[in-house]
Scaffold this motif. Structure first.
Motif, PDB file in Angstrom:
ATOM      1  N   UNK A 253       0.839  -1.193   0.000  1.00 22.89           N
ATOM      2  CA  UNK A 253       0.000   0.000   0.000  1.00 22.89           C
ATOM      3  C   UNK A 253       0.874   1.243   0.000  1.00 22.89           C
ATOM      4  N   UNK A 254       0.304   2.331  -0.482  1.00 25.11           N
ATOM      5  CA  UNK A 254       1.030   3.595  -0.533  1.00 25.11           C
ATOM      6  C   UNK A 254       0.107   4.701  -0.051  1.00 25.11           C
ATOM      7  N   UNK A 255       0.622   5.540   0.842  1.00 27.27           N
ATOM      8  CA  UNK A 255      -0.177   6.653   1.344  1.00 27.27           C
ATOM      9  C   UNK A 255      -0.141   7.802   0.335  1.00 27.27           C
ATOM     10  N   UNK A 256      -1.315   8.261  -0.081  1.00 26.09           N
ATOM     11  CA  UNK A 256      -1.442   9.332  -1.054  1.00 26.09           C
ATOM     12  C   UNK A 256      -1.844  10.617  -0.331  1.00 26.09           C
ATOM     13  N   UNK A 257      -1.034  11.656  -0.472  1.00 27.05           N
ATOM     14  CA  UNK A 257      -1.335  12.969   0.088  1.00 27.05           C
ATOM     15  C   UNK A 257      -1.119  14.010  -1.004  1.00 27.05           C
ATOM     16  N   UNK A 258      -2.204  14.480  -1.581  1.00 27.59           N
ATOM     17  CA  UNK A 258      -2.138  15.406  -2.709  1.00 27.59           C
ATOM     18  C   UNK A 258      -2.822  16.715  -2.350  1.00 27.59           C
TER      19      UNK A 258
ATOM     20  N   UNK B 272     -16.301   9.327  -3.009  1.00 25.45           N
ATOM     21  CA  UNK B 272     -17.386   8.640  -2.308  1.00 25.45           C
ATOM     22  C   UNK B 272     -16.972   8.160  -0.925  1.00 25.45           C
ATOM     23  N   UNK B 273     -15.695   7.828  -0.758  1.00 29.82           N
ATOM     24  CA  UNK B 273     -15.227   7.319   0.533  1.00 29.82           C
ATOM     25  C   UNK B 273     -14.826   8.429   1.497  1.00 29.82           C
ATOM     26  N   UNK B 274     -14.946   9.698   1.064  1.00 31.40           N
ATOM     27  CA  UNK B 274     -14.633  10.810   1.961  1.00 31.40           C
ATOM     28  C   UNK B 274     -13.161  11.159   2.034  1.00 31.40           C
ATOM     29  N   UNK B 275     -12.384  10.744   1.037  1.00 31.31           N
ATOM     30  CA  UNK B 275     -10.945  10.994   1.051  1.00 31.31           C
ATOM     31  C   UNK B 275     -10.549  12.279   0.333  1.00 31.31           C
ATOM     32  N   UNK B 276     -11.523  12.970  -0.258  1.00 30.61           N
ATOM     33  CA  UNK B 276     -11.250  14.217  -0.984  1.00 30.61           C
ATOM     34  C   UNK B 276     -11.835  15.385  -0.187  1.00 30.61           C
ATOM     35  N   UNK B 277     -10.989  16.381   0.075  1.00 33.19           N
ATOM     36  CA  UNK B 277     -11.377  17.518   0.907  1.00 33.19           C
ATOM     37  C   UNK B 277     -11.342  18.803   0.077  1.00 33.19           C
TER      38      UNK B 277
END
Length: 324
Positions: free
Chosen positions: A2-7, A41-46
């Motif tokens: 897995x890779x943590x994505x922080x954009x 949809x999963x709430x990962x976009x702010x």
């Protein structure tokens, strides 16, 4: 793997008025439209620090878009005939009582035998719903209630309700140490700075709130009921460890067996043999995404936690002066 994505990026003047999914796809072209929709949809976009779960939401110039997600190795899930303990089902949602040991999503090392594989067999049309309709996760060895959406519309509604803290999720746990009273843990949770598979209370983490109350006290342990306001990875496990009350059996956060002084060999064996975190999702309450009916379910405490509780009661009864 897995890779943590922080954009992070900013909406330009030319992107004003675009749908969120369209704008995010332009800002981060390395990721597919399907993946971006799943993240939304999963709430990962702010958007300006607030999770937005509607792909069609319009964006404005200068808004800040952030994505915090886990990029998992792509696994093509296949339908498998795996028994499910179905508590409720209609054309729109499915509520299951998940057993210990069942992984929710396929991933590296778990390509099959997961809840997603089971859902694809039980309801083949669910392949058209992102993440096979899974709205929220339970850890592999956590038991209890989960809701699954059978349509995209139901999933969109439930994810939004989850983000708005409109879904009630209550848990039962057994922790190390004797609590004096209930309370609230309001402490941000993020990825552990050095341990990739761990989460931790960290100032740069996402807001996380857990309410808890004492259900039963023992000599050196406590049975607690907990209610989540937010749903971070490992939230209850991390918050309880943070206040010095690690869950019994937790293999990650240090819930090793610690029998009180004078405990019987039988009690110690039961405690030592409890090899998962003592955590069960006991209650789920939500507004049905289509009928708008308020619905509530409860799942009985699993046998291993029942036996552990009985052993704790017996140990306490055998040492009444210490307990008092």
């Amino acid at each position: 793997m897995t890779q943590e994505i922080n954009l992070k990026s900013e909406i330009s003047a030319t992107q004003t008025g675009l749908r969120l999914d369209q704008a995010v796809a332009e800002l981060f072209p390395d990721y597919s439209r399907t993946r971006i929709k799943e993240w939304i949809l999963s709430g990962a976009v702010y958007v300006d620090g607030v999770a937005v779960t509607k792909p069609r939401e319009k964006v404005l110039e200068s808004q800040i878009i952030e994505i915090e997600a886990t990029l998992e190795e792509e696994v093509s899930a296949q339908a498998e005939a795996i028994d499910l303990d179905i508590v409720y089902e209609d054309d729109h949602i499915l509520v299951i009582n998940k057993p210990a040991g069942l992984v929710v999503h396929p991933g590296a090392g778990n390509a099959d035998g997961t809840l997603m594989n089971a859902l694809l067999h039980h309801c083949p049309d669910i392949e058209h719903v992102p993440r096979a309709g899974i709205v929220h996760r339970l850890d592999k060895d956590t038991t209890g209630l989960m809701v699954v959406a059978k349509t995209v519309e139901a999933q969109t509604h439930l994810v939004a309700a989850l983000q708005a803290r409109e879904i009630t999720r209550e848990y039962e746990a057994i922790v190390l140490g004797t609590m004096t009273a209930g309370g609230t843990v309001d402490a941000p949770i993020g990825r552990h700075p050095t341990k990739r598979t761990h989460m931790a209370v960290h100032h740069s983490g996402r807001p996380s709130v857990t309410h808890y109350r004492v259900a039963e006290k023992f000599r050196a342990h406590t049975r607690v009921r907990l209610r989540l306001e937010t749903g971070r990875t490992h939230q209850i496990r991390v918050h309880m460890a943070h206040i010095g009350h690690v869950l019994v059996g937790d293999p990650v956060y240090g819930g090793r067996p610690k029998p009180p002084k004078g405990a019987s060999p039988e009690f110690f064996e039961i405690l030592k043999g409890f090899n998962r975190q003592a955590l069960h999702a006991v209650k789920l309450e939500l507004v049905h995404p289509v009928t708008l009916e308020v619905m509530s379910w409860q799942a009985p405490i699993p046998e291993d936690m029942v036996l552990l509780t009985k052993a704790l009661r017996k140990d306490t009864e055998e040492h009444p002066l210490e307990y008092l």
